[in-house]
Design a protein around this motif. Structure first.
Motif, PDB file in Angstrom:
ATOM      1  N   ALA A   1       0.896  -1.184   0.160  1.00  0.00           N
ATOM      2  CA  ALA A   1       0.073  -0.044  -0.162  1.00  0.00           C
ATOM      3  C   ALA A   1       0.918   1.180  -0.068  1.00  0.00           C
ATOM      4  N   GLY A   2       2.073   0.981   0.505  1.00  0.00           N
ATOM      5  CA  GLY A   2       2.924   2.250   0.544  1.00  0.00           C
ATOM      6  C   GLY A   2       3.621   2.741  -0.790  1.00  0.00           C
ATOM      7  N   LEU A   3       3.410   1.877  -1.781  1.00  0.00           N
ATOM      8  CA  LEU A   3       3.870   2.352  -3.225  1.00  0.00           C
ATOM      9  C   LEU A   3       2.920   2.970  -3.959  1.00  0.00           C
ATOM     10  N   ALA A   4       1.579   2.971  -3.471  1.00  0.00           N
ATOM     11  CA  ALA A   4       0.616   3.785  -4.188  1.00  0.00           C
ATOM     12  C   ALA A   4       0.923   5.423  -3.864  1.00  0.00           C
ATOM     13  N   ASP A   5       0.355   6.279  -4.835  1.00  0.00           N
ATOM     14  CA  ASP A   5       0.583   7.465  -4.687  1.00  0.00           C
ATOM     15  C   ASP A   5      -0.136   8.045  -3.589  1.00  0.00           C
ATOM     16  N   ARG A   6       0.166   9.020  -2.737  1.00  0.00           N
ATOM     17  CA  ARG A   6      -0.703   9.593  -1.685  1.00  0.00           C
ATOM     18  C   ARG A   6      -1.695  10.607  -2.491  1.00  0.00           C
ATOM     19  N   ARG A   7      -2.604  10.736  -1.571  1.00  0.00           N
ATOM     20  CA  ARG A   7      -3.643  11.658  -1.848  1.00  0.00           C
ATOM     21  C   ARG A   7      -3.036  13.147  -2.186  1.00  0.00           C
TER      22      ARG A   7
END
Length: 140
Positions: free
Chosen positions: A75-81
């Motif tokens: 989940a940490g590899l996804a773009d942050r909002r």
């Protein structure tokens, strides 16, 4: 300045499989591919400097993605909002304007040979597709 050791990375078997698909998939976005490659290199106990050299990424970028994976896993590899103004139009409104743009203006009763952005914006407001809109918004 003391050297801080990199966080150890040990992906599970399912995480490793997902990372490999991300890193070597032909349809994967470049940014996700690079992040997955960083984590896979880190799982092989490579230093951040070596990963940066081999991937062509900046050292700070390697540190960021290695750290985010260590803290939040995949989940940490996804773009942050991101901050910013929310979208002015819904997906349905955008599709309706696009459908209108694909029709000839004469079919809708407009005395035009083709749509201009200002005319398309006016027609969308007249039909109630959108409550407001500018030519530049329609163009985007």
């Amino acid at each position: 300045m003391p050297v801080v050791p990199a966080r150890p990375i040990a992906p599970t078997a399912s995480e490793r499989e997902r990372l490999k698909k991300m890193a070597y998939g032909h349809k994967t976005e470049y940014r996700l591919r690079a992040r997955a490659q960083v984590v896979l290199h880190a799982a092989r106990s490579r230093s951040n400097a070596r990963i940066a050299r081999e991937t062509g990424l900046h050292l700070d970028t390697v540190r960021r993605w290695r750290g985010r994976f260590a803290e939040q896993r995949l989940a940490g590899l996804a773009d942050r909002r991101r901050s910013g103004r929310p979208p002015a139009f819904t997906a349905l409104q955008m599709s309706e304007v696009k459908a209108l743009a694909c029709r000839l203006p004469a079919e809708t009763g407009a005395p035009l040979s083709r749509w201009s952005c200002p005319e398309l914006a006016r027609e969308a407001m007249a039909r109630g597709i959108a409550t407001f809109g500018s030519a530049s918004t329609v163009r985007r």
